[in-house]
Enzyme design. Structure first.
Site, PDB file in Angstrom:
ATOM      1  N   CYS A 151       0.831  -1.214   0.000  1.00  0.00           N
ATOM      2  CA  CYS A 151       0.000   0.000   0.000  1.00  0.00           C
ATOM      3  C   CYS A 151       0.860   1.257   0.000  1.00  0.00           C
ATOM      4  O   CYS A 151       0.339   2.364  -0.058  1.00  0.00           O
ATOM      5  CB  CYS A 151      -0.927   0.027   1.215  1.00  0.00           C
ATOM      6  SG  CYS A 151      -2.374  -1.005   0.984  1.00  0.00           S
ATOM      7  N   ILE A 152       2.158   1.104   0.151  1.00  0.00           N
ATOM      8  CA  ILE A 152       3.011   2.299   0.240  1.00  0.00           C
ATOM      9  C   ILE A 152       3.782   2.506  -1.055  1.00  0.00           C
ATOM     10  O   ILE A 152       4.465   1.643  -1.524  1.00  0.00           O
ATOM     11  CB  ILE A 152       4.009   2.197   1.413  1.00  0.00           C
ATOM     12  CG1 ILE A 152       3.254   1.938   2.709  1.00  0.00           C
ATOM     13  CG2 ILE A 152       4.848   3.459   1.521  1.00  0.00           C
ATOM     14  CD1 ILE A 152       2.278   3.018   3.114  1.00  0.00           C
TER      15      ILE A 152
END
Lengths: 155, 105
Positions: free
Chosen positions: B104-105
């Protein structure tokens, strides 16, 4: 093509750790998908791009039922710092960047960064109070012009 | 499962066009997949990212995120987005024949 998102504007309006991260993750994730992205900081969200403050963002330890902690305990001196430290260590262990590093990275991805004029005036701030990645201080009208044709996410 | 033909070989891909079996990938396929994904010319800098993606995936079993690419591939984040405007980690993974990154980063 109607079912893809081509552009987003993410508004960050809160100045706590838990108030800032979600918007940053949404913005960074949008860029990772190739989506045109603008970040707009308003009200206490301005702390995220404030030179003096962005390294000292705290988790809200009072009035935060998500912590599952007695309210009186959250108000103890130093409690916000302890909880923040704990959360930051956990965030780091998951290899999630700190707020200043994250913002620098998001700017490098090509996302636009703007401060809200009304809030800047309210807190008597100036362009120099913000980190270099902030492109401009803009009015709400200018924000809507920039956001035109895309999705708006308010956090 | 859909399949595509790259460099004369039929390969199995998922709904999103990513390789199901990374071992089916060969270097000759990369420029074709790149063109399909909007990257017309695979320069040595593109290759540096693609090779890093593949090496990381082979070593760790995970497709790297943009952040890891920026830190460890030798190509900074700004340049990554110039090379792959439609998402560096996602596109480089596709071109490298490895699964879509799930970070998600």
């Amino acid at each position: 093509m109607g079912d893809t998102i081509e552009k987003v504007s993410v508004i960050i309006s809160k100045g706590s750790l838990d108030g800032i991260y979600p918007g940053l993750i949404m913005a960074n994730g949008a860029r990772a998908e190739g989506i045109e992205t603008n970040l707009f900081f308003t009200f206490f969200g301005l702390d995220a791009i404030n030179r003096k403050r962005h390294e000292h963002i705290k988790l809200a330890s009072v009035g935060n039922p998500g912590l599952h902690m007695a309210t009186w305990l959250g108000g103890f001196p130093g409690m916000a710092s302890i909880m923040t430290h704990y959360m930051e260590r956990h965030i780091e262990s998951l290899d999630i960047p700190s707020i200043p590093e994250f913002i620098e990275m998001i700017a490098d991805t090509g996302a636009g960064m703007y401060a809200c004029k009304a809030s800047v005036d309210l807190f008597r701030l100036e362009k120099d109070d913000f980190i270099d990645q902030v492109q401009d201080i803009i009015t709400v009208g200018e924000f809507y012009e920039r956001a035109a044709g895309g999705e708006i996410i308010f956090t | 499962m859909p399949s595509r033909s790259y460099a004369g070989v039929d390969v199995e891909v998922g709904e999103d066009g990513f390789f199901v079996h990374p071992e089916q990938w060969t270097e000759e396929m990369a420029p074709v997949i790149a063109k399909e994904s909007g990257v017309d010319d695979l320069t040595p800098r593109h290759w540096q990212v693609v090779n890093f993606m593949r090496a990381q995936y082979m070593a760790k079993g995970d497709s790297p995120s943009v952040r890891l690419l920026g830190k460890a591939s030798g190509v900074p984040v700004k340049e990554l987005y110039e090379l792959f405007p439609k998402g560096p980690a996602k596109l480089a993974a596709k071109i490298a024949g490895i699964p879509k990154p799930r970070s998600c980063i």
